[in-house]
Design an enzyme around this catalytic site. Sequence first.
Site, PDB file in Angstrom:
ATOM      1  N   PHE A 360       0.808  -1.201   0.000  1.00 29.43           N
ATOM      2  CA  PHE A 360       0.000   0.000   0.000  1.00 29.43           C
ATOM      3  C   PHE A 360       0.851   1.265   0.000  1.00 29.43           C
ATOM      4  O   PHE A 360       0.359   2.353   0.223  1.00 29.43           O
ATOM      5  CB  PHE A 360      -0.934   0.012   1.222  1.00 29.43           C
ATOM      6  CG  PHE A 360      -2.236  -0.662   0.961  1.00 29.43           C
ATOM      7  CD1 PHE A 360      -3.416   0.058   0.952  1.00 29.43           C
ATOM      8  CD2 PHE A 360      -2.284  -2.021   0.706  1.00 29.43           C
ATOM      9  CE1 PHE A 360      -4.628  -0.558   0.706  1.00 29.43           C
ATOM     10  CE2 PHE A 360      -3.489  -2.647   0.468  1.00 29.43           C
ATOM     11  CZ  PHE A 360      -4.669  -1.914   0.460  1.00 29.43           C
ATOM     12  N   ASP A 485      -7.481  -5.824   9.688  1.00 29.51           N
ATOM     13  CA  ASP A 485      -6.134  -6.271   9.321  1.00 29.51           C
ATOM     14  C   ASP A 485      -5.246  -6.399  10.558  1.00 29.51           C
ATOM     15  O   ASP A 485      -4.147  -5.842  10.618  1.00 29.51           O
ATOM     16  CB  ASP A 485      -5.507  -5.314   8.311  1.00 29.51           C
ATOM     17  CG  ASP A 485      -4.464  -6.011   7.425  1.00 29.51           C
ATOM     18  OD1 ASP A 485      -4.473  -7.256   7.373  1.00 29.51           O
ATOM     19  OD2 ASP A 485      -3.657  -5.323   6.805  1.00 29.51           O
TER      20      ASP A 485
END
Length: 692
Positions: A360, A485
């Site tokens: 990311f 997450d």
Amino acid sequence: MTILLFLIVGFIPELCVAASSDHEQFVFNGFTGSNLSLDGAARITSTGLIELTNDSARIKGHAFHPSPLRFRRSSDGTVQSFSVSFVFGILSSFGDIRGHGFAFFVSPSKDFTAAYPIQFLGLFNSTNNGSLSNHIFAVELDTIQNTEFGDINDNHVGIDINSLNSLKSYAAGFYNDQNSGRFTNLPLIGSQQPIQAWVEYDGNKTRIDVTIAPLGLAKPLTPLLSLAFNLSTVLTEEEAYIGFSSSTGLSTGHHIILGWSFGMNRPAPAIDSTKLPKLPYLGPRAPSKLLEIVLPIASALFVLVVGTTAVILVRRHLRYKEDVREDWEVEYGPQRFTYKDLSHATKGFSSKHLVGVGGFGRVYRGVLPKSRSQVAVKTVPYNSKQGVKQFTAEVASMGHLQHSNIVQLHGYCRRKGEFFLVYDYMVNGSLDRYLYGYGGEEGRPPGATATVVLDWAQRFKIVRDIASGLLYLHEEWDKVVVHRDVKPSNVLLDNNMNGRLGDFGLARLYDHGTDPHTTHVVGTIGYLAPELAHRGKASTRTDVFAFGVFVLEVTCGRKPVVVSEDTDTPGRGTQLMLVDWVIQNWHKGSLVDAIDIKLQGRYDVDQACLALKLGLLCSHPSPDARPSMRQVLQYLDGDLPLPELLPAHFSFHMLALLQSETRLNTSTVSLYPSPAMTMMDYGSVSFSLDGR
């Protein structure tokens, strides 16, 4: 002849009188031309200073007197009286950011290769700290508070025997005889005024005295520390080395010795402050003479300068130009940083400030120019206006999260298709680094050595910290936050090794009492609850599932999906879920065999078994069988007994279940692999299932 001897002494740095080994002494007024033994980062500068460490992270340095000294009397074998004095300074190139301190020590050996270049000050490691076999006496001058050593604050002096858990310590300062003996605090770091220290041992009274004061002030009559202790029980060898040791850790500092003297059975000789070298200046430099000459000349070239300046200003404007702040964004305005501030904080997003790379984006360490606070800046790409608005709203909302076990998100910036998220900087990095190491030489920062192995108490506390943070997200904040997450790379460790849950790039929030409508399933393989594969709906129960896998991972020191090599077919292997592996051990009646072997049996068996069973309960395939995070915290604190569990209650095969669900969604599965994070992970590694 005596007059001639003292004239010669004035021109050499060391004075050593050795009429007998029981009355040995020396004095260094600066160290130019000295024959000290140095190792690690330690060096003698051109001006005659000993510089033990510098601006490099995770380094250690030692400086020793070249030959051992005879500390024990020949007659009865007890340690003789001795006196040490030294002048030092601790400086930082980064203002209030400080590294670990340094120590004066007496040791039977000059070999400190096994010592860690972190909070152990270059003397010990996590294994031998506190071992009676060290035979080390030390006085620490510490500038970081490490709770695992029982430090009283981040500016103290301590007397250490074989351990950094000081037998006695006190805030750095002195009893000012010029002010009726009143105690005066004395900062160890940051001052351009050197400090003098005296360490004295009275062999007859078996007493250790430690005193410090600003250089130029007479030695105070009252010591800062005084401890009755017989060093004959520690310094058991006839001879021992004396010297200085220091380390920096993830923060850095310059630990500098200007002068040093020693006396056996006599006071240490006086250090001549007029002959000492000066401390280096690490702050902003004053304008040079050359600049004063250049400026008048530059005024004669005014037209050229104006044209050049105009070009520079235009390029600078383009360099720091941000996306326009839109009307809908005004309500989030106070949390928006300027790109210019973030660029300056990270030195133009320099590779030297890069602390993590993931799927990311990248993460950079920086210091904000106004507040001077350390932050981590994470870059996240985006490509749709609708996504920008939704993401900005959620970032602004999550910026209001306030909890000691949540990494604080301070705000954002957006520019040219990228988001920049600004978090607190966690100096000890992410938990996965302590569980698995750096992952090869490529992932290890310059100057770093092997990673410290967390002991069981630290692991159990981190598990509880994350449970507390998830309880806050699920039940105690204004809205329900589903993190989505939870994994070790998203658990960051602060100065005191407290666990903090970070990376809310995948999180979703909704009102209490409502049903979340999530159809885009994201997370990380091994942590995804089985119901996500076919219902595509994240909830607090899916966070509990990931937390259960996390607890097993911390306890076992193994990743959630392990590939075991197939001995019959080289290059091929079978996948085994960590949950299944723990259950197999439990079925065999050897649950403790699942506990991380790196702990070497040093753990609380009841606590460890509680953690394993709780991890299995939280990662149960049925969402209704999983406890809430409030119950989890009650189990961990012993306020609620864990339900009676047997191996037969967990007859599930997670990998097969996940593979079957994935096959059902073959047409809508998309995998986004990402490289492992290095040093610190504020980013997400994602596995995405676009559900129905």
